[in-house]
Design an enzyme around this catalytic site. Structure first.
Site, mmCIF file in Angstrom:
data_model
loop_
_atom_site.group_PDB
_atom_site.id
_atom_site.type_symbol
_atom_site.label_atom_id
_atom_site.label_comp_id
_atom_site.label_asym_id
_atom_site.label_seq_id
_atom_site.Cartn_x
_atom_site.Cartn_y
_atom_site.Cartn_z
ATOM 1 C CG ASP A 1 -2.142 1.071 1.107
ATOM 2 O OD1 ASP A 1 -2.396 1.572 -0.156
ATOM 3 O OD2 ASP A 1 -2.818 1.102 1.960
ATOM 4 C CE LYS A 2 -0.168 7.458 -2.014
ATOM 5 N NZ LYS A 2 -1.283 8.176 -1.941
ATOM 6 C CG HIS A 3 -1.730 6.494 4.015
ATOM 7 N ND1 HIS A 3 -3.034 5.955 4.100
ATOM 8 C CD2 HIS A 3 -1.909 7.858 4.769
ATOM 9 C CE1 HIS A 3 -3.919 6.721 4.893
ATOM 10 N NE2 HIS A 3 -3.189 7.774 5.280
ATOM 11 C CB SER A 4 -0.567 10.982 0.670
ATOM 12 O OG SER A 4 -0.883 12.207 1.098
ATOM 13 C CB THR B 1 -8.700 8.631 -0.020
ATOM 14 O OG1 THR B 1 -7.348 9.031 -0.294
ATOM 15 C CG2 THR B 1 -8.861 7.410 -1.237
ATOM 16 N NE ARG C 1 -4.959 13.874 14.242
ATOM 17 C CZ ARG C 1 -4.176 13.050 13.013
ATOM 18 N NH1 ARG C 1 -4.810 12.018 12.837
ATOM 19 N NH2 ARG C 1 -3.380 13.669 12.428
ATOM 20 C CB SER D 1 -3.698 8.763 12.181
ATOM 21 O OG SER D 1 -4.641 8.958 11.238
ATOM 22 C CE LYS E 1 -5.899 5.715 7.563
ATOM 23 N NZ LYS E 1 -5.803 6.908 8.964
ATOM 24 C CE LYS E 2 -2.480 2.874 5.057
ATOM 25 N NZ LYS E 2 -3.308 2.732 3.956
HETATM 26 N N1 URA Z 1 -3.812 10.515 6.589
HETATM 27 C C1 URA Z 1 -4.170 9.895 7.658
HETATM 28 O O1 URA Z 1 -4.826 8.924 7.670
HETATM 29 N N2 URA Z 1 -3.968 10.397 8.950
HETATM 30 C C2 URA Z 1 -3.308 11.539 9.224
HETATM 31 O O2 URA Z 1 -3.089 12.068 10.437
HETATM 32 C C3 URA Z 1 -2.728 12.111 8.109
HETATM 33 C C4 URA Z 1 -2.933 11.536 6.947
#
Ligand code: URA
Length: 428
Positions: free
Chosen positions: A85-88, A125, A173, A188, A192-193
Site C-alpha cells: 500500500d501507499k499512503h500520503s 480519499t 483531531r 493514524s 490503518k496499515k
Molecule cells: N492520513 C491519515 O490517515 N492520517 C493523518 O493523520 C494524516 C494523513
C-alpha cells in the site's frame, strides 16, 4: 487489576509523562466503545499535541488503534503476490491512490487500502470515492478482503469495524486543531496499515506550503517518527518526500479530482508532475515488495500496466465490485456531475506563475463544498484547469475554472483563485 481511569491518562499526558502500552490500550478501547466523551478525547489529543509522544509511545498507540477493530489475515486467501500500500500524509489535488493502486494490482500486487476523509484543508480519499454514485467505501471486512483477493485492490474508509479508534480520533483531531502532531499522524496512518496486513508500505510525505509540514526540515522529524513507529510495529516501510508547494493535479475538489484520475488511467491526460510522483512511489514499492529487482524494470512494468489498459480495467472492476457504475471509465460525464455554475478566472495581467497558495484553495473548496452541519461534501464544487508554478500566462487567460453551486459562492471562489495565484510582473 484496578481499571485505568481516562482522567489519569489525560492527566499523565498533560503533565508530559510517557503513556504505557496498557494506557494506550485502554484509551483506544474506550475511544472505540464511546465510554469516553468527545471532550475527553479532545483533551487527550490537545495534551498529546502540546506534550508530544515518543516513538515507542506512538507505536503503542498505533498497535492499540489497529487492534480496536478487525485486522486482516491473508493466510487463507492463497494470494499469488505481496500485499502492499501507499499512503500520503495529506495533500491537495492528490489523486495518486486512484492511479497507483490499480497499477500495482496490474503488476501482480494486492492493495487493501484503508483511507480517511479530508483533514483541515487537505483532501480525503474517502470523500473523493463518494463522488462515484453507488460506490460503497464502507464494506464489511469480509467483503473488503474478497474484493482485494479477486480484483487485486479495494479502496475503502475506516468504519466501526475497521480501525474504529482512528475513525473517531481522526474526526476529533479535525475539530480541535490537533491534526499536525507528528505522533498522532504516525499513529493514524500506521494503525490503518497495520490492520491491512501489509508486506510493504510507501509513505508519501508531502512537504510545502500546501502540506501539514511546510519545509523539508519540518518533514524530517515526521519521517523519523513514521519510520521508527513502522519498524516498532514490524512494517516494512519507506518514506519519500514529495513537493506540495502547489496542488499535485491541476484541480481541487472531489468529483473534479476523480475525473482527472479517470482521464489519467484512460490515457487522455497525464500531467508531468503527477506522473513523475506516481512512478516514483510505485517504483519504490515494487522494489520493496520484491516484484521488481531494479528501478528501471519497476518503471517499465508500471508504464506497461498503464499503456496496456490493465490498470484502468482493474480500477473499473473494483468500482463494480463495490457497487459503482459498470461504465464509469467509459462514461465519466454520465456519473460525475459538474458544478452548475462554472466560471473562468482571468489573469489580471500577464506574467509567470510564482505562487499557488494551496492552503487558501483547500480551505475555500472545503468551506464551499461542506454540507451544513455535516462532515460531507458537495462533490461538484472545486477548481479545474489550475495553472502551474512557472507557467507563463497572458492577460485574461484563465488561471482556473471555478465550479460552484450558486452565483454568490462561485464569486467567492473566483476571488479566492485571484488571491491564491500570484504572477511575477517581470517581462510582462
Ligand atoms: N492520513 C491519515 O490517515 N492520517 C493523518 O493523520 C494524516 C494523513
Amino acid at each position: 487489576m484496578a481499571e485505568i481511569s481516562i482522567v489519569d491518562i489525560i492527566r499523565s499526558k498533560r503533565d508530559g509523562e510517557t503513556l504505557t502500552a496498557e494506557q494506550c490500550d485502554t484509551l483506544a478501547a474506550r475511544v472505540t466503545d464511546h465510554s469516553v466523551s468527545d471532550a475527553q478525547v479532545g483533551a487527550f489529543l490537545m495534551a498529546a499535541y502540546c506534550r508530544g509522544m515518543s516513538v515507542s509511545e506512538s507505536a503503542a498507540l498505533t498497535r492499540a488503534m489497529a487492534a480496536s477493530g478487525w485486522q486482516a489475515d491473508w493466510g487463507s486467501f492463497d494470494l499469488d503476490g505481496p500485499t502492499v500500500d501507499k499512503h500520503s500524509t495529506g495533500g491537495l489535488g492528490d489523486i495518486i491512490s486512484f492511479l497507483l493502486a490499480p497499477m500495482l494490482a496490474a503488476c501482480g500486487a494486492y492493495v487493501p487500502m484503508i483511507s480517511g476523509r479530508s483533514l483541515e484543508h487537505t483532501g480525503g480519499t474517502v470523500d473523493k470515492l463518494e463522488s462515484i454514485p453507488g460506490y460503497n467505501p464502507f464494506p464489511e471486512p469480509a467483503r473488503f478482503q474478497q474484493v482485494v483477493a479477486r480484483e487485486g485492490l479495494a479502496l475503502v474508509g475506516q468504519t466501526a469495524q475497521m480501525v474504529p479508534a482512528d475513525q473517531r480520533l481522526y474526526s476529533v483531531r479535525d475539530q480541535t486543531a490537533t491534526v499536525s502532531s507528528l505522533p498522532l499522524i504516525a499513529a493514524s496512518i500506521l494503525s490503518k496499515k497495520v490492520a491491512e496486513g501489509l508486506q510493504a508500505l510507501v509513505i508519501d510525505l508531502k512537504v510545502g506550503s500546501g502540506a501539514f509540514m511546510r519545509s523539508p526540515s519540518d518533514g524530517e522529524p515526521l519521517r523519523d517518527m513514521l519510520k521508527g513507529v513502522a519498524e516498532a510495529c514490524g512494517l516494512n516501510c519507506s518514506v519519500l518526500f514529495t513537493d506540495m508547494d502547489q496542488p499535485l493535479a491541476c484541480c481541487v475538489g472531489d468529483g473534479l479530482e476523480m475525473r482527472e484520475a479517470l482521464a489519467y488511467l484512460r490515457g487522455d491526460r497525464r500531467t508531468d508532475r503527477l506522473h513523475r510522483v506516481n512512478l516514483q512511489l510505485g517504483t519504490e514499492l515494487l522494489m520493496a515488495c520484491g516484484i521488481s529487482t531494479s528501478a528501471d524494470e519497476a518503471r517499465e512494468r508500471l508504464q506497461r500496466a498503464l499503456e496496456s489498459g490493465a490498470a484502468a480495467e482493474r480500477f473499473q472492476r473494483m468500482v463494480v465490485a463495490l457497487d459503482g457504475p459498470t461504465d464509469l471509465l467509459d462514461s465519466p460525464d454520465r456519473h460525475l456531475e459538474l458544478g452548475p455554475v462554472q466560471r473562468p478566472v482571468p489573469a489580471q495581467h500577464a506574467g509567470r506563475v510564482n505562487g499557488v497558495d494551496g492552503r487558501l484553495l483547500g480551505h475555500a473548496v472545503h468551506d464551499a463544498a461542506r454540507l451544513p452541519g455535516q462532515h460531507r461534501f458537495d462533490h461538484r464544487v472545486g477548481f479545474a484547469e489550475l495553472v502551474e508554478l512557472g507557467q507563463d500566462v497572458v492577460q485574461g487567460e484563465p488561471l482556473a475554472v471555478v465550479h460552484g453551486r450558486d452565483e454568490p459562492e462561485t464569486e467567492q471562489l473566483v476571488d479566492c483563485v485571484t488571491r491564491a495565484v500570484t504572477l511575477s510582473t517581470e517581462n510582462s
